[in-house]
Design a protein around this motif. Structure first.
Motif, short mmCIF file in Angstrom:
data_model
loop_
_atom_site.label_atom_id
_atom_site.label_comp_id
_atom_site.label_asym_id
_atom_site.label_seq_id
_atom_site.Cartn_x
_atom_site.Cartn_y
_atom_site.Cartn_z
N MET A 1 -5.10 -0.85 -2.35
CA MET A 1 -4.57 0.20 -3.21
C MET A 1 -3.25 0.70 -2.61
N GLN A 2 -2.24 0.82 -3.45
CA GLN A 2 -0.95 1.31 -3.00
C GLN A 2 -0.88 2.82 -3.14
N GLN A 3 -0.04 3.45 -2.32
CA GLN A 3 0.08 4.90 -2.34
C GLN A 3 1.54 5.31 -2.13
N TRP A 4 1.98 6.31 -2.92
CA TRP A 4 3.31 6.89 -2.78
C TRP A 4 3.23 8.39 -3.00
N THR A 5 4.12 9.12 -2.36
CA THR A 5 4.35 10.52 -2.69
C THR A 5 5.66 10.56 -3.46
N LEU A 6 5.60 11.06 -4.69
CA LEU A 6 6.75 11.06 -5.59
C LEU A 6 7.05 12.47 -6.07
N SER A 7 8.29 12.72 -6.41
CA SER A 7 8.70 13.96 -7.05
C SER A 7 8.94 13.67 -8.52
#
Length: 89
Positions: free
Chosen positions: A1-7
């Motif tokens: 599973m991929q993960q990002w913190t985005l605005s």
């Protein structure tokens, strides 16, 4: 599973806040899945709302794999509301 913190940046006329989100995406997730998740997160009271990332004013294709979008933690995404017809484009 991929993960990002985005605005996420929402248009002022939407009345929705701009927020930071943490996204967990399964390998087969699409932009349509992402748009539904953004809508549910920012406006749980608006059933079916899809907030679609845009590039140059054009919404990302609904069937594009999230893994192919080139997302990186810290990215700022402009998002806009999309009608159900966007899913078929």
């Amino acid at each position: 599973m991929q993960q990002w913190t985005l605005s996420l940046s929402t248009p002022p006329e939407s009345g929705l806040p701009s927020v930071d989100v943490v996204v967990y995406a399964k390998p087969d997730a699409t932009v349509a899945d992402l748009a539904r998740s953004f809508g549910q997160h920012l406006a749980p009271h608006q059933a079916g709302l899809m907030l679609v990332p845009v590039d140059g004013g054009h919404p990302w294709p609904a069937d594009r794999a999230v893994a192919d979008c080139g997302l990186r933690t810290g990215d700022l995404l402009d998002v806009v509301g999309a009608p159900p017809s966007w899913l078929r484009r």
